[in-house]
Design a protein around this motif. Structure first.
Motif, PDB file in Angstrom:
ATOM      1  N   VAL A   1       0.848  -1.204   0.000  1.00  0.00           N
ATOM      2  CA  VAL A   1       0.000   0.000   0.000  1.00  0.00           C
ATOM      3  C   VAL A   1       0.874   1.241   0.000  1.00  0.00           C
TER       4      VAL A   1
ATOM      5  N   THR B   1       1.162   4.874   1.473  1.00  0.00           N
ATOM      6  CA  THR B   1       0.638   5.519   2.682  1.00  0.00           C
ATOM      7  C   THR B   1       0.234   6.968   2.380  1.00  0.00           C
TER       8      THR B   1
ATOM      9  N   HIS C   1      -6.307   5.642   7.654  1.00  0.00           N
ATOM     10  CA  HIS C   1      -5.064   5.168   7.027  1.00  0.00           C
ATOM     11  C   HIS C   1      -5.405   4.114   5.979  1.00  0.00           C
ATOM     12  N   ASN C   2      -4.436   3.756   5.220  1.00  0.00           N
ATOM     13  CA  ASN C   2      -4.648   2.728   4.195  1.00  0.00           C
ATOM     14  C   ASN C   2      -4.252   1.363   4.743  1.00  0.00           C
TER      15      ASN C   2
ATOM     16  N   SER D   1      -7.904  -2.302   2.197  1.00  0.00           N
ATOM     17  CA  SER D   1      -8.571  -1.082   1.747  1.00  0.00           C
ATOM     18  C   SER D   1      -7.488  -0.021   1.537  1.00  0.00           C
ATOM     19  N   ALA D   2      -6.911  -0.075   0.356  1.00  0.00           N
ATOM     20  CA  ALA D   2      -5.670   0.672   0.118  1.00  0.00           C
ATOM     21  C   ALA D   2      -5.893   2.124  -0.303  1.00  0.00           C
ATOM     22  N   ALA D   3      -7.156   2.519  -0.523  1.00  0.00           N
ATOM     23  CA  ALA D   3      -7.378   3.884  -1.031  1.00  0.00           C
ATOM     24  C   ALA D   3      -8.231   4.720  -0.078  1.00  0.00           C
ATOM     25  N   ASN D   4      -8.162   4.417   1.224  1.00  0.00           N
ATOM     26  CA  ASN D   4      -8.906   5.246   2.194  1.00  0.00           C
ATOM     27  C   ASN D   4      -8.379   6.679   2.179  1.00  0.00           C
TER      28      ASN D   4
ATOM     29  N   ALA E   1      -6.333   8.993  -0.364  1.00  0.00           N
ATOM     30  CA  ALA E   1      -5.794   9.031  -1.734  1.00  0.00           C
ATOM     31  C   ALA E   1      -5.978  10.429  -2.301  1.00  0.00           C
TER      32      ALA E   1
END
Ligand code: AHR
Length: 492
Positions: free
Chosen positions: A363, A365, A451-452, A456-459, A461
């Protein structure tokens, strides 16, 4: 409405792209797992280096990467990290968890990483437990093109041509983990070691001396008294932001209160005064400003994530990290007449990282996205600005930077307050009454703890930003609470 004045014709200093540099140490899962998985890994890699991570760092236009430490640098013996991998010597990483270091990532692998990212290497040599001969031979191994024992050894290990190496640090934190030296003693050793770090075949080393820890002004005074511009091109400063201000209980990277958020911002902002005071001392001994300042370790340092190895310094990264990253970069840009490089600690899986990995997942950050927003300032010229700022919760509500590059004006602004929207009117002179905004982006979240994660990597972005209007050289923007906005404009 807060007023911001920008005079784009008042050019103050060039923003060295190396201010947006990074640091990678043999610490925890930074090098191994985070960057290097080996040629036989099932994780997609090129020559052992993760494709996802090297691509993400390349996208960020990482200008420079510092290696192999940190504290690790002063117990690293480079010859253990060359040659056939299966026969490389194993060692204990005494600083970081006492784990076995198998030396499978060494000099050749580091230059390969820099090649893949497209960045300059910055190597920290071992002055703490290494010899003058060892350091001198490392430089010869890396940079000498003729016939010599070290150049021949490099060829035997598969690399014909010497590499280009500019940045070379001589010792790391010699006042602490690098030997607990007194400044006078270190300065003498520095003068000796640097003598034997030769410039071969037109490769001119940019030698960096160990500078102060945070506000240790006495160290700077002694080092500057002893070192001249022909010994060193720069000295380094290390300053970490401890959220609580207490090294024994630094605070959680994610579960922090609003009070702790404001405390962290306040502690991050201390670096401005620290830099100014070191620069003042440096000016006394080097009035022509021939010696630069490098902030070669900076960032937020929190308690490790629960259940992880305490020696690995692994921490999550929230919107709070994004805000403090922006504030630090604004301060470095403000001092860009004297700050020649800065390297956030550390690139992957350690402290305030831009990238986190877990197995084959990766991810970016919130801090990654700030570096992405700030790319527009690389090599730009800082221009005069003033802003109608005010203090709340003990911190300034706004922070900003403005640069011009290739006829493009770029402005980044941060609203540090968690609850208030801020209306800003930018009055721009010396540019054009007829502007066109070519890019406007924002990084913001409803909750500063967001945070990512690997699921859920695009919280957090970057998004396109549209809450602005433009009228004859003025730009009006609405900055949501806890946000960072970047705008680039050209003349129509
Ligand atoms: O970045 C972690 C450590 O912090 C480095 O190894 C050291 O230089 C500093 O104390």
């Amino acid at each position: 409405m807060k007023k911001m004045t920008i005079n784009a014709s008042a050019r103050l200093s060039r923003v060295n792209r190396n201010i947006f540099g990074h640091f990678s140490e043999h610490l925890g899962r930074c090098i191994y797992e985070g960057i290097y998985v080996g040629e036989n890994s099932t994780i997609p890699n090129t020559n052992g280096i993760r494709n996802d991570v090297s691509a993400a760092l390349r996208e960020l236009e990482v200008p420079v990467l510092r290696w192999p430490g940190g504290c690790f640098a002063d117990e690293y013996h480079w010859m253990d990290g060359i040659g056939e991998k299966s026969t490389r010597k194993k060692m204990i990483n005494t600083h970081w968890g006492g784990v076995t270091e198998d030396n499978s990532f060494g000099t050749h692998e580091f230059f390969e990483l820099c090649r893949q990212i497209g960045c300059e290497p910055y190597i920290a040599g071992n002055l703490g437990s290494g010899t003058v001969q060892e350091m001198s031979q490392w430089v010869e191994y890396m940079t000498f093109g003729g016939v010599s024992p070290m150049a021949d050894l490099r060829r035997k290990n598969g690399r014909d041509e010497p590499w280009k190496l500019k940045y070379f640090g001589i010792g790391n934190e010699s006042w602490g983990c690098g030997g607990n030296m007194r400044p006078q003693y270190y300065a003498d050793l520095y003068r000796q070691y640097q003598t034997y770090c030769r410039n071969y075949d037109g490769n001119e080393l940019y030698k960096v001396a160990c500078g102060p820890n945070a506000d240790d002004y006495g160290w700077t005074e002694e080092i500057m008294r002893a070192l001249k511009p022909w010994h060193t091109k720069a000295i380094s400063l290390h300053y970490y932001t401890i959220p609580t201000g207490d090294w024994n209980k630094k605070g959680d990277a994610v579960n922090f209160s609003e009070g702790e958020y404001y405390g962290t911002v306040k502690n991050a902002l201390r670096i401005d005064e620290i830099i100014s005071r070191h620069l003042d001392i440096m000016s006394v001994y080097d009035p022509a400003h021939e010696i630069g300042l490098i902030v070669d370790e900076w960032g937020n340092w929190c308690d490790v994530e629960k259940g992880t190895n305490p020696g690995f310094l692994y921490q999550q990264n929230t919107m709070r990290d994004a805000v403090t990253a922006a504030l630090n970069l604004d301060i470095f840009i403000k001092h860009s007449d004297r700050i020649v490089m800065a390297n956030i600690a550390q690139a992957v899986n350690v402290l305030q990282s831009v990238i986190l990995t877990e197995g084959d997942k990766m991810v970016k950050t919130p801090t990654y996205h700030v570096f992405d927003l700030y790319r527009r300032h690389m090599d730009g010229e800082r221009v005069f600005t003033s802003i109608d700022n005010f203090e709340k919760e003990g911190i300034p509500a706004l922070s900003h930077a403005a640069t011009v590059k290739n006829d493009e004006l770029s402005v980044t602004i941060t609203n540090t307050l968690l609850k208030e929207t801020q209306d800003i009117e930018m009055d721009i002179t010396g540019f054009s009454d007829n502007l066109s905004i070519t890019q406007a982006q924002i990084l913001t979240t409803d909750d500063v703890r967001i945070h990512n994660t690997f699921d859920s990597a695009a919280n957090v972005a970057l998004k396109d930003f549209s809450d602005y209007s433009e009228d004859r050289g003025r730009i009006m923007i609405k900055l949501p609470p806890c946000s960072i906005v970047a705008i680039t404009a050209v003349k129509k």
